[in-house]
Design a protein around this motif. Structure first.
Motif, PDB file in Angstrom:
ATOM      1  N   ALA A 253     -31.824  50.882 -15.454  1.00  0.00           N
ATOM      2  CA  ALA A 253     -30.900  51.872 -14.903  1.00  0.00           C
ATOM      3  C   ALA A 253     -29.525  51.515 -15.409  1.00  0.00           C
ATOM      4  O   ALA A 253     -29.276  50.375 -15.816  1.00  0.00           O
ATOM      5  CB  ALA A 253     -30.929  51.878 -13.374  1.00  0.00           C
ATOM      6  N   TYR A 254     -28.623  52.476 -15.404  1.00  0.00           N
ATOM      7  CA  TYR A 254     -27.257  52.186 -15.838  1.00  0.00           C
ATOM      8  C   TYR A 254     -26.307  53.227 -15.266  1.00  0.00           C
ATOM      9  O   TYR A 254     -26.729  54.268 -14.763  1.00  0.00           O
ATOM     10  CB  TYR A 254     -27.161  52.150 -17.371  1.00  0.00           C
ATOM     11  CG  TYR A 254     -27.589  53.412 -18.079  1.00  0.00           C
ATOM     12  CD1 TYR A 254     -26.662  54.402 -18.407  1.00  0.00           C
ATOM     13  CD2 TYR A 254     -28.922  53.617 -18.455  1.00  0.00           C
ATOM     14  CE1 TYR A 254     -27.050  55.558 -19.071  1.00  0.00           C
ATOM     15  CE2 TYR A 254     -29.320  54.756 -19.115  1.00  0.00           C
ATOM     16  CZ  TYR A 254     -28.378  55.731 -19.424  1.00  0.00           C
ATOM     17  OH  TYR A 254     -28.765  56.876 -20.073  1.00  0.00           O
ATOM     18  N   VAL A 255     -25.025  52.905 -15.330  1.00  0.00           N
ATOM     19  CA  VAL A 255     -23.967  53.847 -14.970  1.00  0.00           C
ATOM     20  C   VAL A 255     -23.170  54.107 -16.229  1.00  0.00           C
ATOM     21  O   VAL A 255     -22.775  53.165 -16.921  1.00  0.00           O
ATOM     22  CB  VAL A 255     -23.051  53.276 -13.868  1.00  0.00           C
ATOM     23  CG1 VAL A 255     -21.912  54.248 -13.569  1.00  0.00           C
ATOM     24  CG2 VAL A 255     -23.848  53.007 -12.600  1.00  0.00           C
ATOM     25  N   SER A 256     -22.939  55.370 -16.551  1.00  0.00           N
ATOM     26  CA  SER A 256     -22.181  55.685 -17.756  1.00  0.00           C
ATOM     27  C   SER A 256     -21.126  56.731 -17.449  1.00  0.00           C
ATOM     28  O   SER A 256     -21.187  57.436 -16.437  1.00  0.00           O
ATOM     29  CB  SER A 256     -23.111  56.196 -18.863  1.00  0.00           C
ATOM     30  OG  SER A 256     -23.692  57.429 -18.494  1.00  0.00           O
ATOM     31  N   GLY A 257     -20.149  56.815 -18.347  1.00  0.00           N
ATOM     32  CA  GLY A 257     -19.114  57.823 -18.224  1.00  0.00           C
ATOM     33  C   GLY A 257     -17.938  57.370 -17.385  1.00  0.00           C
ATOM     34  O   GLY A 257     -17.942  56.299 -16.769  1.00  0.00           O
TER      35      GLY A 257
ATOM     36  N   LEU B  96     -23.413  38.978  -9.428  1.00  0.00           N
ATOM     37  CA  LEU B  96     -22.770  38.506  -8.210  1.00  0.00           C
ATOM     38  C   LEU B  96     -22.272  39.684  -7.369  1.00  0.00           C
ATOM     39  O   LEU B  96     -22.402  39.691  -6.135  1.00  0.00           O
ATOM     40  CB  LEU B  96     -21.605  37.583  -8.569  1.00  0.00           C
ATOM     41  CG  LEU B  96     -20.799  36.995  -7.411  1.00  0.00           C
ATOM     42  CD1 LEU B  96     -21.700  36.184  -6.478  1.00  0.00           C
ATOM     43  CD2 LEU B  96     -19.661  36.137  -7.940  1.00  0.00           C
ATOM     44  N   HIS B  97     -21.739  40.699  -8.039  1.00  0.00           N
ATOM     45  CA  HIS B  97     -21.267  41.893  -7.326  1.00  0.00           C
ATOM     46  C   HIS B  97     -22.433  42.591  -6.618  1.00  0.00           C
ATOM     47  O   HIS B  97     -22.286  43.053  -5.481  1.00  0.00           O
ATOM     48  CB  HIS B  97     -20.616  42.852  -8.313  1.00  0.00           C
ATOM     49  CG  HIS B  97     -19.971  44.032  -7.666  1.00  0.00           C
ATOM     50  ND1 HIS B  97     -18.653  44.046  -7.277  1.00  0.00           N
ATOM     51  CD2 HIS B  97     -20.472  45.249  -7.309  1.00  0.00           C
ATOM     52  CE1 HIS B  97     -18.360  45.210  -6.720  1.00  0.00           C
ATOM     53  NE2 HIS B  97     -19.451  45.962  -6.735  1.00  0.00           N
TER      54      HIS B  97
ATOM     55  N   VAL C 260     -28.956  49.177  -9.419  1.00  0.00           N
ATOM     56  CA  VAL C 260     -27.809  50.084  -9.470  1.00  0.00           C
ATOM     57  C   VAL C 260     -26.539  49.378  -9.001  1.00  0.00           C
ATOM     58  O   VAL C 260     -25.456  49.589  -9.555  1.00  0.00           O
ATOM     59  CB  VAL C 260     -28.082  51.352  -8.633  1.00  0.00           C
ATOM     60  CG1 VAL C 260     -26.825  52.213  -8.520  1.00  0.00           C
ATOM     61  CG2 VAL C 260     -29.222  52.162  -9.260  1.00  0.00           C
ATOM     62  N   ALA C 261     -26.664  48.513  -8.006  1.00  0.00           N
ATOM     63  CA  ALA C 261     -25.508  47.760  -7.527  1.00  0.00           C
ATOM     64  C   ALA C 261     -24.933  46.886  -8.639  1.00  0.00           C
ATOM     65  O   ALA C 261     -23.709  46.724  -8.753  1.00  0.00           O
ATOM     66  CB  ALA C 261     -25.894  46.902  -6.322  1.00  0.00           C
ATOM     67  N   HIS C 262     -25.815  46.315  -9.450  1.00  0.00           N
ATOM     68  CA  HIS C 262     -25.351  45.542 -10.617  1.00  0.00           C
ATOM     69  C   HIS C 262     -24.544  46.444 -11.552  1.00  0.00           C
ATOM     70  O   HIS C 262     -23.456  46.063 -12.011  1.00  0.00           O
ATOM     71  CB  HIS C 262     -26.561  44.950 -11.349  1.00  0.00           C
ATOM     72  CG  HIS C 262     -26.247  44.421 -12.715  1.00  0.00           C
ATOM     73  ND1 HIS C 262     -25.994  43.086 -12.958  1.00  0.00           N
ATOM     74  CD2 HIS C 262     -26.137  45.049 -13.921  1.00  0.00           C
ATOM     75  CE1 HIS C 262     -25.751  42.917 -14.242  1.00  0.00           C
ATOM     76  NE2 HIS C 262     -25.835  44.094 -14.852  1.00  0.00           N
ATOM     77  N   GLU C 263     -25.073  47.615 -11.836  1.00  0.00           N
ATOM     78  CA  GLU C 263     -24.381  48.524 -12.745  1.00  0.00           C
ATOM     79  C   GLU C 263     -23.060  49.014 -12.146  1.00  0.00           C
ATOM     80  O   GLU C 263     -22.062  49.174 -12.859  1.00  0.00           O
ATOM     81  CB  GLU C 263     -25.280  49.715 -13.089  1.00  0.00           C
ATOM     82  CG  GLU C 263     -26.589  49.337 -13.780  1.00  0.00           C
ATOM     83  CD  GLU C 263     -26.364  48.588 -15.092  1.00  0.00           C
ATOM     84  OE1 GLU C 263     -25.327  48.834 -15.745  1.00  0.00           O
ATOM     85  OE2 GLU C 263     -27.217  47.754 -15.447  1.00  0.00           O
ATOM     86  N   LEU C 264     -23.048  49.245 -10.851  1.00  0.00           N
ATOM     87  CA  LEU C 264     -21.801  49.649 -10.193  1.00  0.00           C
ATOM     88  C   LEU C 264     -20.774  48.513 -10.233  1.00  0.00           C
ATOM     89  O   LEU C 264     -19.562  48.757 -10.196  1.00  0.00           O
ATOM     90  CB  LEU C 264     -22.082  50.046  -8.744  1.00  0.00           C
ATOM     91  CG  LEU C 264     -22.831  51.369  -8.552  1.00  0.00           C
ATOM     92  CD1 LEU C 264     -23.233  51.540  -7.088  1.00  0.00           C
ATOM     93  CD2 LEU C 264     -21.987  52.555  -9.010  1.00  0.00           C
ATOM     94  N   GLY C 265     -21.269  47.285 -10.307  1.00  0.00           N
ATOM     95  CA  GLY C 265     -20.358  46.156 -10.449  1.00  0.00           C
ATOM     96  C   GLY C 265     -19.535  46.246 -11.719  1.00  0.00           C
ATOM     97  O   GLY C 265     -18.352  45.889 -11.746  1.00  0.00           O
ATOM     98  N   HIS C 266     -20.167  46.731 -12.793  1.00  0.00           N
ATOM     99  CA  HIS C 266     -19.423  46.912 -14.048  1.00  0.00           C
ATOM    100  C   HIS C 266     -18.299  47.932 -13.871  1.00  0.00           C
ATOM    101  O   HIS C 266     -17.210  47.781 -14.431  1.00  0.00           O
ATOM    102  CB  HIS C 266     -20.372  47.390 -15.146  1.00  0.00           C
ATOM    103  CG  HIS C 266     -21.328  46.336 -15.627  1.00  0.00           C
ATOM    104  ND1 HIS C 266     -20.915  45.103 -16.058  1.00  0.00           N
ATOM    105  CD2 HIS C 266     -22.684  46.349 -15.770  1.00  0.00           C
ATOM    106  CE1 HIS C 266     -21.971  44.387 -16.441  1.00  0.00           C
ATOM    107  NE2 HIS C 266     -23.054  45.125 -16.259  1.00  0.00           N
TER     108      HIS C 266
END
Length: 427
Positions: free
Chosen positions: A252-256, A367-368, A282-288
């Motif tokens: 999964a990832y968050v983009s844009g 960690l986030h 998703v929480a990991h990706e939201l950390g980015h």
């Protein structure tokens, strides 16, 4: 090199040094070098098996052992072909030959020569790529038929060739219009291109390979949108990618950014992971997103691109190098193969540096995720499931991981989660 060209070359080298130092400063300041305080009793020693069963571990290690030689061979072949075309007159002959067939104008040579050079390199590595795909099929990681695989290769080459040709055309136009300062204008353009590309990638490039649909209303969608809100980074949508057409891997990832920001789930996740593990990913990706990692990466990339362009301005003012490549000047379209080689070599040299930074940034996102979900059990279970399904070696060779590893190993990620758990239990 003419007398007038020497000051220009020195200026280009000086700018490359300044921008390179600026990039290193950004790396030093923005990279999270220390993440967790040391727990009582010291940090947890990573378990090389990461809690996988003997069968799972054997399978992951067998896959890695089969795939690594193909990956390394592909890299070396690509570099060798690029060097052969760029450091001999062969590349200039290819560019001149395809251009002469349609009138020989310099811009035509570029628009046809760049795709020809890229295609030549891809054809040489294609058998190795096919072998690697066979390995993925053998281990059940790839679900693509050969028709879809060839279509993906063709689309990838077409996009790369088109974008590269337009970039090179723009640079050579600048060389011809501003022969003394072209490298400065090109560096500025490279910075802008990196920034714009980061914004446009999710809406222009991603749809060329996958179809996306909104995740239907339900508990998971509600929880993920709420997680993004709690994170302080609301998203516009939660999309499901048809990744199963190509792979069984989980991701999964968050983009844009802003109006284009969305959570994207591989459809392979929905049937194979419980909701709490999906939320951990998703929480990991939201950390980015929360720590502006994409913007930081864009800034690093922009400074690096500017430095590389200025360095290219210095290198392409060196007459012996131009003669070796069969080019008369930096504005000669026959310089294209040499320029592409310099980009390839520079990317290879920069890979371990990028990955050192990437591993630290990924660890911070882990960690986030732990801080956001407060669910280390789900995080650890998710890491083991990803390693088992995606066939990731939980403890790869040190040298290989140092050069190619963009993420901490599974063993390292689980050890950090256990340290987090110990620290939280003490509070």
């Amino acid at each position: 090199m003419s007398t007038g060209a020497r000051p220009t070359a020195r200026a280009a080298l000086a700018v490359a040094a300044v921008l390179g130092i600026a990039a290193l400063v950004v790396v030093a300041v923005r990279t999270p070098w220390t993440l967790l305080p040391e727990p009582a009793g010291g940090y947890t020693e990573p378990d090389p098996a990461a809690g996988l069963s003997a069968v799972q571990l054997d399978r992951a290690e067998a896959f890695a052992a089969a795939l690594r030689p193909a990956s390394l061979l592909s890299l070396l072949l690509g570099l060798a072909v690029s060097a052969l075309l760029g450091l001999t007159r062969l590349g200039s002959r290819v560019v001149g030959s395809v251009g002469d067939r349609v009138g020989g104008r310099w811009w035509v040579q570029v628009l046809l020569g760049v795709p020809a050079l890229i295609l030549a390199g891809r054809l040489v590595t294609l058998p190795v790529a096919a072998y690697a795909e066979m390995i993925r099929h053998r281990f059940g990681l790839s679900t693509r038929g050969w028709g879809l695989w060839l279509r993906d290769v063709a689309v990838s080459v077409a996009i790369s060739a088109a974008l590269t040709a337009l970039i090179v055309l723009s640079v050579l136009w600048l060389v011809r219009r501003a022969p003394r300062t072209w490298w400065a204008w090109s560096g500025l353009a490279a910075v802008v291109l990196v920034v714009v590309g980061s914004f446009l990638y999710p809406v222009v490039i991603e749809p060329a390979f996958n179809r996306f649909e909104s995740l239907p209303a339900g508990a998971l969608r509600t929880d993920l949108l709420a997680l993004a809100e709690v994170n302080g980074t609301p998203v516009q949508d939660v999309l499901v990618s048809d990744a199963s057409r190509r792979t069984t891997a989980l991701n999964a990832y968050v983009s844009g950014f802003g109006s284009t920001r969305r959570v994207v789930l591989y459809d392979t996740l929905l049937d194979r992971l419980p909701d709490e593990e999906i939320e951990s990913i998703v929480a990991h990706e939201l950390g980015h997103v929360a720590t502006d990692d994409v913007l930081t990466g864009t800034l690093m990339g922009a400074l690096g691109a500017g430095a590389a362009t200025a360095l290219a301005g210095w290198l392409l003012s060196w007459a012996p190098l131009l003669r070796r490549a069969g080019a008369g000047s930096p504005g000669d379209p026959r310089v294209v193969a040499l320029a592409l080689f310099l980009v390839t070599a520079g990317g290879l040299v920069g890979t371990p540096v990028q990955n050192v930074v990437s591993r630290q940034i990924e660890a911070r996102a882990d960690l986030h995720a732990l801080d956001l979900t407060r669910d280390p059990e789900a995080f650890i279970a998710m890491q083991r499931r990803l390693a088992s399904t995606n066939l990731g070696d939980p403890d790869p060779p040190v040298a290989w991981h140092w050069f190619f590893g963009s993420h901490p190993t599974t063993a390292q990620r689980i050890a950090m989660a256990e340290d987090w758990q110990r620290l939280e239990g003490r509070r």
